[in-house]
Write an enzyme that holds these catalytic residues in place. Structure first.
Site, PDB file in Angstrom:
ATOM      1  N   CYS A   1       5.656  -9.146 -62.411  1.00 49.54           N
ATOM      2  CA  CYS A   1       3.823  -9.408 -63.400  1.00 49.54           C
ATOM      3  C   CYS A   1       3.756 -10.115 -63.451  1.00 49.54           C
ATOM      4  O   CYS A   1       4.194 -10.958 -63.891  1.00 49.54           O
ATOM      5  CB  CYS A   1       4.149  -8.476 -64.581  1.00 49.54           C
ATOM      6  SG  CYS A   1       4.488  -6.755 -64.261  1.00 49.54           S
TER       7      CYS A   1
ATOM      8  N   ASN B   1       4.324  -8.796 -69.616  1.00 52.49           N
ATOM      9  CA  ASN B   1       5.691  -8.357 -68.764  1.00 52.49           C
ATOM     10  C   ASN B   1       6.596  -8.435 -69.214  1.00 52.49           C
ATOM     11  O   ASN B   1       7.206  -8.895 -70.188  1.00 52.49           O
ATOM     12  CB  ASN B   1       5.673 -10.038 -68.082  1.00 52.49           C
ATOM     13  CG  ASN B   1       6.126 -10.017 -66.652  1.00 52.49           C
ATOM     14  OD1 ASN B   1       7.250  -8.665 -66.601  1.00 52.49           O
ATOM     15  ND2 ASN B   1       7.003 -11.286 -66.460  1.00 52.49           N
ATOM     16  N   GLY B   2       7.423  -7.221 -68.778  1.00 57.28           N
ATOM     17  CA  GLY B   2       9.008  -7.277 -69.017  1.00 57.28           C
ATOM     18  C   GLY B   2       8.808  -5.106 -69.336  1.00 57.28           C
ATOM     19  O   GLY B   2       8.140  -4.387 -68.479  1.00 57.28           O
TER      20      GLY B   2
ATOM     21  N   GLU C   1      12.399  -6.189 -45.278  1.00 59.54           N
ATOM     22  CA  GLU C   1      11.582  -6.697 -46.743  1.00 59.54           C
ATOM     23  C   GLU C   1      10.235  -6.556 -45.999  1.00 59.54           C
ATOM     24  O   GLU C   1       9.281  -6.692 -46.887  1.00 59.54           O
ATOM     25  CB  GLU C   1      12.171  -8.065 -47.814  1.00 59.54           C
ATOM     26  CG  GLU C   1      13.488  -7.566 -48.081  1.00 59.54           C
ATOM     27  CD  GLU C   1      13.565  -9.115 -49.243  1.00 59.54           C
ATOM     28  OE1 GLU C   1      13.463  -8.722 -50.926  1.00 59.54           O
ATOM     29  OE2 GLU C   1      13.597  -9.994 -48.463  1.00 59.54           O
TER      30      GLU C   1
ATOM     31  N   HIS D   1      34.567   1.276 -36.082  1.00 61.92           N
ATOM     32  CA  HIS D   1      35.230   2.286 -37.982  1.00 61.92           C
ATOM     33  C   HIS D   1      33.891   3.197 -38.247  1.00 61.92           C
ATOM     34  O   HIS D   1      33.806   3.547 -39.413  1.00 61.92           O
ATOM     35  CB  HIS D   1      35.537   1.386 -38.877  1.00 61.92           C
ATOM     36  CG  HIS D   1      36.595   0.535 -38.369  1.00 61.92           C
ATOM     37  ND1 HIS D   1      37.472   1.257 -38.430  1.00 61.92           N
ATOM     38  CD2 HIS D   1      36.873  -0.085 -38.430  1.00 61.92           C
ATOM     39  CE1 HIS D   1      38.284   0.680 -38.414  1.00 61.92           C
ATOM     40  NE2 HIS D   1      38.114  -0.344 -37.851  1.00 61.92           N
TER      41      HIS D   1
ATOM     42  N   LYS E   1       8.496 -11.334 -56.822  1.00 58.97           N
ATOM     43  CA  LYS E   1       9.206 -12.068 -56.388  1.00 58.97           C
ATOM     44  C   LYS E   1      10.401 -12.914 -57.913  1.00 58.97           C
ATOM     45  O   LYS E   1      11.177 -12.908 -56.389  1.00 58.97           O
ATOM     46  CB  LYS E   1       8.377 -13.496 -56.374  1.00 58.97           C
ATOM     47  CG  LYS E   1       9.378 -15.185 -56.544  1.00 58.97           C
ATOM     48  CD  LYS E   1       9.052 -14.988 -54.829  1.00 58.97           C
ATOM     49  CE  LYS E   1      10.194 -16.553 -54.967  1.00 58.97           C
ATOM     50  NZ  LYS E   1      10.369 -16.457 -52.586  1.00 58.97           N
TER      51      LYS E   1
END
Length: 611
Positions: free
Chosen positions: A2, A101-102, A491, A507, A606
């Site tokens: 955000c 934001n959060g 990504e 393996h 980011k």
């Protein structure tokens, strides 16, 4: 995750806000919105799901004149990415607008309480409860209403608030999420990150946890959650806006890949001299603790975790100390033994990674010495450290980290050498050899990027046959590079890729190899070179196409690999800084060939500022 931008001053807010959002879109691009106090005294709000372009296309330059204003670009947490859930959010009166934001952890409880008292909600977000809670506490003083409301919430937040009764004020506040104030000439700004407002001012206040800032054209007043007045240092930003622009490259990611030789040089500056002598003056304050340490934990997430794997390998090899790389999101829930003889190295590009900050604070509470490795001056993590070593990499805008990873590895190499020097576990001759090896890395990085045309051909070939799965292998310091190379491919291109320790191939993972699944091998000269050649032979026996990253002049590898990306010879322990570069280019070119959004990969942001 955000992006927040706010403006208060005499200019029309909308152009400033929209340009700020453009520079912050790497922080989230599920939706975008803007609120402006118009000249008629009403709050104009417009928001649209999707990327910022959707909002600007809809506005079509017709945003009404007025100020102040706030704007937001969202990475969705609570509530689907649609128009209703986009920010800004308003209160019941329509006089107050808020961006956030959060995550508000107790939002459901607050929402139920406010709904019972008559508040009407229009979104599914946790953010909207803040707008209504501030409305509930408002009695003419916006700063006091914000302070009282925040005293009732739990979680992480950075917010910007405006109100029609206060045309010369925006209020910002932060807790565990970054927020800065920009100080202009007769105007003020709020932002999640420097690039959003650097065009307008270099003078910034980096808010601390629990700070509330009243930003007006005449200055900024900062208080804490108890209402106490605070003094905060003004930071002068030294890098320019051009550093955060594409500079002729097609994407920020490509620009930042090619900036890495310079970033390496900057990270070395003032730390390794021309004779190979190493000194990290930032660590002088913890010199005795580093001498006395009995163990080291490196704490990080994602790309930084792979850099920390490199650091742990070298710390253990060069110092003899037990050194373990721990995933930040796991450490707090299964904490290792921590005493006052423990050193914790916390690694985060942004310095705001919630899953790294939380275990760092736990380590401090238990008496550990904390060394922070980050790129962002004044970030939250730096305030939890006893010492901070900055990457000095410059701004990184591409969501998938490139130059931050390389400089993290480089700084951890220097940090490991510094501790070895303090503890006397390497000889003076060895230290000089490694120091001179570090000095040679910028030039080696330039040469390593010369493989770009060859990488582009590989990417086009993979696109033609629609490669869906890729396996990466490495041993020793090459193993974390295999994992980071695979992560970059995932990504940027959305191609499934996994990184393995090369010895683990037989393996289990070898069952996945066939003619349609390429193997990418890090096989630079090392003590385990012959063993990696054997692992490559095992893959070739299963018809897997092989791309090798190898040391220039290697005559053996060409007989085993379909494609060889040569890099200059470096000391084995320092080789990771160089061997990752072709893999970054490969991920980039595969993404371009598949038409993905390179700078803003889907579902990513980011910095991850919430758990």
């Amino acid at each position: 995750m955000c992006g927040i931008v706010g403006y208060v001053g005499p200019r029309d807010a909308a152009p400033i806000l929209l340009e700020g959002l453009r520079r912050l879109e790497y922080r989230g691009y599920d939706s975008a919105g803007i609120a402006v106090l118009t000249d008629t005294g009403t709050v104009f709000v417009e928001k649209r799901a999707g990327k910022l372009q959707n909002l600007t296309d809809h506005l079509n330059g017709s945003t009404p004149a007025g100020h102040p204003g706030i704007a937001h670009t969202r990475w969705a947490t609570h509530g689907a990415p649609n128009d209703l859930n986009a920010h800004p959010h308003a209160d019941c009166t329509g006089k107050l607008a808020l961006i956030h934001n959060g995550i508000i952890e107790n939002y459901a409880e607050i929402r139920d309480r406010l709904a019972a008292s008559g508040h009407t909600f229009t979104s599914e977000t946790d953010t909207e409860v803040l707008a209504h809670l501030i409305e509930e506490r408002y009695s003419g003083d916006l700063v006091e209403a914000v302070r009282r409301a925040l005293g009732e919430v739990q979680g992480a937040y950075a917010i910007g608030v405006m109100h029609t009764d206060h045309p010369d004020l925006i209020v910002g506040a932060r807790m565990n999420v970054p927020l800065i104030v920009g100080l202009g000439d007769g105007e003020g700004f709020l932002a999640s990150d420097v690039p959003a407002i650097l065009e307008h001012t270099r003078r910034m206040i980096i808010l601390h946890e629990g700070d509330i800032a009243a930003v007006s054209p005449t200055g900024t007043r900062v208080i804490d959650l108890a209402g106490n007045e605070l003094e905060r240092e003004v930071t002068e930003i030294t890098w320019n806006l051009e550093a955060a622009e594409k500079g002729g490259f097609a994407h920020f990611t490509l620009k930042e890949i090619y900036e890495q030789p310079h970033a390496i040089q900057e990270a070395l500056r003032g730390r390794v001299d021309g004779r190979g002598a190493l000194h990290l003056p930032e660590l002088d304050v913890v010199e005795q603790q580093l001498r006395d340490a009995d163990r080291v934990y490196l704490v990080a997430c994602g790309t930084a975790h792979y850099a920390s794997d490199e650091g742990a390998y070298l710390l253990q090899q060069w110092t003899g100390l037990p050194a373990v790389s721990v995933i930040g999101s796991e450490m707090r829930y299964a904490p290792p033994p921590i005493t006052d003889k423990t050193v914790v190295i916390s690694v985060s590009q942004s310095g705001e990674t919630a899953d790294t900050i939380a275990p760092t604070r736990l380590a401090r509470e238990r008496g550990a010495t904390v060394v922070v490795v980050t790129n962002v001056v004044g970030s939250a993590l730096t305030r939890d450290g006893d010492a901070t070593v900055y990457l000095q990499a410059g701004p990184e805008i591409g969501v998938a980290s490139t130059k931050a990873f390389v400089t993290q590895v480089l700084v951890l190499q220097m940090l490991a050498l510094h501790i070895a020097q303090l503890r006397g576990t390497l000889t003076a001759s060895q230290l000089v050899t490694y120091g001179l090896g570090l000095r040679a890395l910028p030039r080696a990085a330039v040469a390593a990027l010369d493989c770009a045309p060859q990488v582009r051909d590989i990417a086009k070939r993979w696109a033609r046959v629609n490669v869906q799965d890729v396996m990466y292998i490495g041993r020793g310091v090459g193993f974390p590079i295999a994992m980071e190379g695979a992560l970059k491919l995932k990504e940027l291109s959305y191609v499934h890729a996994e990184g393995y320790a090369a010895g683990e191939l037989k393996h289990g993972p070898i069952a996945l190899l066939d003619a349609d699944t390429p193997l990418v091998a890090i096989v630079t000269r090392s003590a385990v070179y012959e063993k990696v050649l054997s692992n490559i032979s095992e893959a070739r026996a299963r018809q897997a196409p092989v791309v090798a990253v190898a040391t220039a002049g290697d005559q053996q590898i060409s007989a085993l690999a379909d494609d060889v990306l040569f890099v200059p010879e470096t000391l084995e322990e320092l080789s990771s800084v160089i061997s990752i570069l072709p893999l970054q280019l490969l991920a980039y070119e595969v993404a371009v060939s598949r038409g993905t959004d390179v700078d803003q990969p889907r579902n990513l942001a980011k910095s991850v500022t919430v758990e």
